[in-house]
Motif scaffolding. Structure first.
Motif, PDB file in Angstrom:
ATOM      1  N   ASN A   1       7.898 -54.738   7.554  1.00  0.00           N
ATOM      2  CA  ASN A   1       6.460 -54.518   7.669  1.00  0.00           C
ATOM      3  C   ASN A   1       5.692 -55.734   7.158  1.00  0.00           C
ATOM      4  N   ASP A   2       6.137 -56.292   6.036  1.00  0.00           N
ATOM      5  CA  ASP A   2       5.480 -57.490   5.497  1.00  0.00           C
ATOM      6  C   ASP A   2       5.586 -58.660   6.464  1.00  0.00           C
ATOM      7  N   LYS A   3       6.750 -58.826   7.055  1.00  0.00           N
ATOM      8  CA  LYS A   3       6.925 -59.922   8.015  1.00  0.00           C
ATOM      9  C   LYS A   3       5.982 -59.755   9.202  1.00  0.00           C
ATOM     10  N   ALA A   4       5.829 -58.506   9.648  1.00  0.00           N
ATOM     11  CA  ALA A   4       4.944 -58.242  10.778  1.00  0.00           C
ATOM     12  C   ALA A   4       3.486 -58.512  10.431  1.00  0.00           C
ATOM     13  N   VAL A   5       3.130 -58.272   9.175  1.00  0.00           N
ATOM     14  CA  VAL A   5       1.758 -58.521   8.718  1.00  0.00           C
ATOM     15  C   VAL A   5       1.509 -60.012   8.530  1.00  0.00           C
ATOM     16  N   LEU A   6       2.453 -60.700   7.898  1.00  0.00           N
ATOM     17  CA  LEU A   6       2.222 -62.077   7.465  1.00  0.00           C
ATOM     18  C   LEU A   6       2.474 -63.129   8.541  1.00  0.00           C
ATOM     19  N   GLN A   7       3.467 -62.918   9.398  1.00  0.00           N
ATOM     20  CA  GLN A   7       3.831 -63.986  10.341  1.00  0.00           C
ATOM     21  C   GLN A   7       2.674 -64.411  11.253  1.00  0.00           C
ATOM     22  N   PRO A   8       1.884 -63.474  11.785  1.00  0.00           N
ATOM     23  CA  PRO A   8       0.745 -63.919  12.605  1.00  0.00           C
ATOM     24  C   PRO A   8      -0.247 -64.786  11.833  1.00  0.00           C
ATOM     25  N   GLU A   9      -0.393 -64.530  10.535  1.00  0.00           N
ATOM     26  CA  GLU A   9      -1.310 -65.333   9.732  1.00  0.00           C
ATOM     27  C   GLU A   9      -0.724 -66.724   9.476  1.00  0.00           C
ATOM     28  N   LEU A  10       0.583 -66.786   9.279  1.00  0.00           N
ATOM     29  CA  LEU A  10       1.233 -68.092   9.090  1.00  0.00           C
ATOM     30  C   LEU A  10       1.172 -68.906  10.385  1.00  0.00           C
ATOM     31  N   ASP A  11       1.309 -68.223  11.514  1.00  0.00           N
ATOM     32  CA  ASP A  11       1.183 -68.910  12.803  1.00  0.00           C
ATOM     33  C   ASP A  11      -0.240 -69.445  12.974  1.00  0.00           C
ATOM     34  N   LYS A  12      -1.207 -68.659  12.560  1.00  0.00           N
ATOM     35  CA  LYS A  12      -2.611 -69.070  12.636  1.00  0.00           C
ATOM     36  C   LYS A  12      -2.839 -70.324  11.783  1.00  0.00           C
ATOM     37  N   PHE A  13      -2.245 -70.329  10.569  1.00  0.00           N
ATOM     38  CA  PHE A  13      -2.370 -71.480   9.684  1.00  0.00           C
ATOM     39  C   PHE A  13      -1.705 -72.715  10.296  1.00  0.00           C
ATOM     40  N   GLU A  14      -0.531 -72.550  10.902  1.00  0.00           N
ATOM     41  CA  GLU A  14       0.167 -73.680  11.512  1.00  0.00           C
ATOM     42  C   GLU A  14      -0.642 -74.261  12.670  1.00  0.00           C
ATOM     43  N   LYS A  15      -1.244 -73.395  13.459  1.00  0.00           N
ATOM     44  CA  LYS A  15      -2.034 -73.868  14.597  1.00  0.00           C
ATOM     45  C   LYS A  15      -3.234 -74.684  14.131  1.00  0.00           C
ATOM     46  N   ALA A  16      -3.848 -74.258  13.006  1.00  0.00           N
ATOM     47  CA  ALA A  16      -5.040 -74.955  12.514  1.00  0.00           C
ATOM     48  C   ALA A  16      -4.705 -76.218  11.744  1.00  0.00           C
ATOM     49  N   SER A  17      -3.550 -76.240  11.067  1.00  0.00           N
ATOM     50  CA  SER A  17      -3.240 -77.345  10.145  1.00  0.00           C
ATOM     51  C   SER A  17      -2.089 -78.227  10.568  1.00  0.00           C
ATOM     52  N   GLY A  18      -1.227 -77.731  11.455  1.00  0.00           N
ATOM     53  CA  GLY A  18      -0.015 -78.455  11.807  1.00  0.00           C
ATOM     54  C   GLY A  18       1.097 -78.282  10.784  1.00  0.00           C
ATOM     55  N   ILE A  19       0.883 -77.410   9.784  1.00  0.00           N
ATOM     56  CA  ILE A  19       1.875 -77.192   8.725  1.00  0.00           C
ATOM     57  C   ILE A  19       2.624 -75.890   9.005  1.00  0.00           C
ATOM     58  N   LYS A  20       3.931 -75.985   9.193  1.00  0.00           N
ATOM     59  CA  LYS A  20       4.751 -74.794   9.430  1.00  0.00           C
ATOM     60  C   LYS A  20       5.136 -74.151   8.103  1.00  0.00           C
ATOM     61  N   VAL A  21       5.083 -72.830   8.033  1.00  0.00           N
ATOM     62  CA  VAL A  21       5.453 -72.098   6.819  1.00  0.00           C
ATOM     63  C   VAL A  21       6.624 -71.181   7.149  1.00  0.00           C
TER      64      VAL A  21
END
Length: 437
Positions: A48-68
């Protein structure tokens, strides 16, 4: 915010097993930056946590170029994993920590201090709620992290059971809670006034801290010397144990309750009328409780405050976000922290998890304008204090919580627990903390 005392040998063994190096990704100038993030289990499961967090990490990577790269670590493993990483120097770049661990982890020297310059890089100190920021490490030192998810304790109650008993409002004092609890306790029908997680070490320690403050206890001196066996501390533990022993408003079977789910279900099913816990509306919904029957109020205060008693109804609960000092990507790590504590992410994540934003500008979201959220927000702002911000805090929680678990087991077995027994147990805890073990 699970916490435990870790034996040195275990720390070394875990350290030897640690395999993830700080800075996880390729740090050459041509390679995209990559971070490793250990998240705590805030949802109903790790998936459940992965499902919640991964879209936000993808959003951050798209904006910053930094993969998490995300790993959600169970609470049962998180502190051990962190301690192993502080010893080995091999761990994530960014991680979540239970805020009660702050001073203990700060003392390791393994984390990036959030001095004024670092705080400015993540949005500025003034954005954070004062009580949450106070639970980020020892006084006078830069925070070991910044608040991510806020929490406070309250008294949940079953409105239907209250109405059936002719009780028109939740108790505001402990005397009222006991009186109401007796009216609501019907053992022959399997109904009890109050449910406790009496078999859970962490929860026992949390309630010892809350009641201890109300009785005027200071568990450590200003020099950091333990004084768990003080008169106010003994009185606080006695009051809590007596809810089962003397007042008989708690089912003795609760001595074996080691997780929150059982108490939540008891309240939902009408087997208990009251339950003290962190904000849990989402969990009650998940188990199918009729939310119209659920009420929440602050944990009671004594009708007459004991000498030096403080008006505390919760400790400052929550999760902080920290950065390992030896990360190879410190700027990227701080950029990620800034993203996670931004107003949009704070609103989205805390709304999803049922926790409280730790930054003021996230409270404009309608989800945080409900009456139950306002109860917890008011508690966090006005009547919560941090757990002891000392390096020995982890030992404090483990030792006092374990002692109280044993006391409830004795009560359930028909063995009396008096002030002499309580003081003896707390004296032993003082000696163990003072000896560093």
């Amino acid at each position: 915010m699970r916490i435990g005392k870790i034996a040195p040998a275990l720390v070394l063994a875990l350290a030897a097993a640690a395999t993830t190096a700080c800075g996880g990704g390729d740090t050459s100038s041509s390679a995209p930056k990559e971070l490793v993030y250990w998240a705590s289990n805030q949802g109903t499961s790790l998936d459940n946590d992965k499902a919640v967090l991964q879209p936000e990490l993808d959003k951050f990577e798209k904006a910053s170029g930094i993969k998490v790269k995300l790993e959600v670590v169970p609470w049962t493993d998180l502190l051990n994993r962190i301690l192993a990483a502080t010893t080995s120097g091999r761990g994530p770049d960014v991680l979540n920590i239970g805020n009660t661990w702050s001073a203990s982890l700060q003392a390791t020297g393994a984390f990036l201090p959030f001095d004024d310059a670092a705080l400015e890089k993540v949005g500025g100190k003034s954005r954070f709620l004062g009580p949450s920021l106070a639970a980020t490490g020892a006084s006078g030192q830069p925070p070991v992290g910044v608040p991510l998810y806020g929490q406070a304790y309250g008294l949940y109650y079953n409105k239907k059971l209250f109405s059936e008993a002719g009780i028109t409002k939740p108790p505001a004092t402990w005397e009222e809670l006991v009186e109401d609890g007796k009216k609501l306790t019907k053992p022959d029908k399997g109904q009890w006034g109050l449910s406790l997680q009496a078999g859970q070490v962490t929860e026992n320690s949390h309630h010892a801290a809350i009641l201890g403050a109300q009785h005027g206890a200071q568990f450590f001196t200003s020099e950091g010397k333990p004084q768990l066996a003080s008169d106010p501390s003994v009185a606080a533990v006695q009051q809590f144990v007596d809810l089962m022993q003397k007042d008989k408003i708690v089912n003795p079977a609760n001595a074996e309750y080691a997780d929150t789910a059982k108490s939540l279900k008891d309240l939902s099913d009408g087997k208990a009328a009251m339950f003290m816990n962190q904000a849990s509306a989402g969990s009650f919904k998940n188990i199918g409780m009729d939310m119209a029957d659920l009420g929440v109020a602050p944990i009671p205060l004594p009708a007459a405050a004991p000498p030096n008693g403080r008006k505390v109804t919760s400790f400052v609960a929550g999760i902080n976000m920290a950065v390992f000092k030896n990360t190879k990507n410190p700027d990227a790590a701080l950029d990620f922290v800034k993203f996670m504590v931004s107003a949009p992410e704070q609103a989205l994540l805390n709304k999803t998890y049922g926790s409280l934003p730790t930054v003021q500008d996230a409270y404009s979201d309608a989800a945080f304008q409900t009456e139950d959220v306002k109860v917890f927000q008011k508690v966090l702002a006005n009547s919560a204090e941090p757990m002891p911000q000392v390096p020995q805090e982890s030992q404090f929680e483990t030792l006092i919580g374990t002692a109280m678990k044993a006391m409830f087991a004795d009560v359930a077995a028909g063995k009396p627990v008096d002030g002499v027994k309580i003081r003896d147990q707390l004296n032993q805890a003082d000696q163990q903390i003072a000896a560093g073990g």
